[in-house]
Scaffold this motif. Sequence first.
Motif, PDB file in Angstrom:
ATOM      1  N   ASP A  16       0.839  -1.191   0.000  1.00 44.22           N
ATOM      2  CA  ASP A  16       0.000   0.000   0.000  1.00 44.22           C
ATOM      3  C   ASP A  16       0.881   1.251   0.000  1.00 44.22           C
ATOM      4  O   ASP A  16       2.116   1.175   0.061  1.00 44.22           O
ATOM      5  CB  ASP A  16      -0.976  -0.019   1.167  1.00 44.22           C
ATOM      6  CG  ASP A  16      -0.305  -0.024   2.536  1.00 44.22           C
ATOM      7  OD1 ASP A  16       0.908   0.270   2.631  1.00 44.22           O
ATOM      8  OD2 ASP A  16      -1.000  -0.327   3.538  1.00 44.22           O
ATOM      9  N   ALA A  17       0.261   2.427  -0.061  1.00 47.01           N
ATOM     10  CA  ALA A  17       1.014   3.669  -0.183  1.00 47.01           C
ATOM     11  C   ALA A  17       1.991   3.890   0.974  1.00 47.01           C
ATOM     12  O   ALA A  17       3.157   4.249   0.742  1.00 47.01           O
ATOM     13  CB  ALA A  17       0.054   4.849  -0.322  1.00 47.01           C
ATOM     14  N   PRO A  18       1.597   3.691   2.243  1.00 44.01           N
ATOM     15  CA  PRO A  18       2.577   3.872   3.328  1.00 44.01           C
ATOM     16  C   PRO A  18       3.754   2.896   3.216  1.00 44.01           C
ATOM     17  O   PRO A  18       4.901   3.274   3.495  1.00 44.01           O
ATOM     18  CB  PRO A  18       1.750   3.609   4.592  1.00 44.01           C
ATOM     19  CG  PRO A  18       0.348   3.936   4.203  1.00 44.01           C
ATOM     20  CD  PRO A  18       0.228   3.493   2.777  1.00 44.01           C
ATOM     21  N   ALA A  19       3.487   1.655   2.812  1.00 40.53           N
ATOM     22  CA  ALA A  19       4.570   0.674   2.666  1.00 40.53           C
ATOM     23  C   ALA A  19       5.519   1.080   1.541  1.00 40.53           C
ATOM     24  O   ALA A  19       6.740   0.884   1.650  1.00 40.53           O
ATOM     25  CB  ALA A  19       3.990  -0.709   2.402  1.00 40.53           C
ATOM     26  N   GLN A  20       4.977   1.634   0.470  1.00 38.05           N
ATOM     27  CA  GLN A  20       5.826   2.092  -0.631  1.00 38.05           C
ATOM     28  C   GLN A  20       6.722   3.242  -0.180  1.00 38.05           C
ATOM     29  O   GLN A  20       7.925   3.269  -0.489  1.00 38.05           O
ATOM     30  CB  GLN A  20       4.961   2.534  -1.808  1.00 38.05           C
ATOM     31  CG  GLN A  20       4.187   1.417  -2.476  1.00 38.05           C
ATOM     32  CD  GLN A  20       3.197   1.944  -3.493  1.00 38.05           C
ATOM     33  OE1 GLN A  20       3.508   2.856  -4.267  1.00 38.05           O
ATOM     34  NE2 GLN A  20       1.985   1.403  -3.492  1.00 38.05           N
ATOM     35  N   ARG A  21       6.157   4.177   0.551  1.00 33.07           N
ATOM     36  CA  ARG A  21       6.958   5.314   1.031  1.00 33.07           C
ATOM     37  C   ARG A  21       8.037   4.837   2.004  1.00 33.07           C
ATOM     38  O   ARG A  21       9.176   5.339   1.979  1.00 33.07           O
ATOM     39  CB  ARG A  21       6.052   6.357   1.689  1.00 33.07           C
ATOM     40  CG  ARG A  21       5.147   7.086   0.692  1.00 33.07           C
ATOM     41  CD  ARG A  21       4.495   8.310   1.326  1.00 33.07           C
ATOM     42  NE  ARG A  21       3.554   7.947   2.378  1.00 33.07           N
ATOM     43  CZ  ARG A  21       2.261   7.739   2.191  1.00 33.07           C
ATOM     44  NH1 ARG A  21       1.747   7.842   0.981  1.00 33.07           N
ATOM     45  NH2 ARG A  21       1.467   7.442   3.209  1.00 33.07           N
ATOM     46  N   ALA A  22       7.688   3.886   2.855  1.00 31.88           N
ATOM     47  CA  ALA A  22       8.677   3.345   3.797  1.00 31.88           C
ATOM     48  C   ALA A  22       9.799   2.638   3.053  1.00 31.88           C
ATOM     49  O   ALA A  22      10.970   2.702   3.464  1.00 31.88           O
ATOM     50  CB  ALA A  22       7.990   2.381   4.768  1.00 31.88           C
TER      51      ALA A  22
END
Length: 199
Positions: A16-22
Motif C-alpha cells: 500500500d502507499a505507506p509501505a511504498q513510502r517506507a
Amino acid sequence: MRITLRGFEIFKGRLDAPAQRALIAALRPVLQAAPLVSPQTPYGKAMSVRMTSAGAVGWYSDRKGYRYMPQHPQGTAWPDIPQPVLDIWDDVTGLERRPDCCLVNYYGEGARMGLHQDKDEADFSWPVVSVSLGDDGLFRIGNRTPGGSTESIWLTSGDVVVMGGEARLAYHGLDRIRFKSSRLLSKGGRLNLTLRVTS
C-alpha cells in the motif's frame, strides 16, 4: 489481487502507499552508499536503465560480460539489503533462505529493458522476486526459448512479481514506462527491485 500469467505470480497492489513510502526511505541509504551507474552490454551498447545493488554481491554488466561482483564498480562494498525489502521476500516466498542480491534498476523517461532471461545465478530452483515502485511499466513475458508469442501486463507501484518454477527462466522485459504516472518519486521514473539467490 493475485494474477498468474505464464507461471509468473503477480501480486497487484501488494504494497500500500505507506509501505511504498517506507520502502523508498529504506532505499535512500543504499543509493547514497552505492550510487546508480549506467552499465554497458558486453557488445558496448549503453543500457537505458541505471542500476545499483545491495547485498553480498551486486549484478553488473560491461564489456567483460554479465556477472555478479563483490563490490560496487567504484570499489566500495555493497550495502546490506534493507529489512523491509527482505520482509517482502519472506512474505511472498515463505522460504527460509534469503536473497544475497537486491538489484535496483531505475527507469527514467524513455528507458526500457529488452526481453532477457535471469540466468547468471548458480541455482535456478530459487525464485526471483520483483518489486515495482513509481511509474507504471509495461511488463512483457515470453517463453523459455527466444521467439514465439508474448503477453504483456501493466505493473503499477506496489506490485510484486514472483518468477519461479517454469517461469524462472522465461524471457521477460519492460517495454516502456508511463513517465510521471506516479507521484512516489518526486522526479518521476520507476524503481524495480529484483531479489535473487545467486549461489
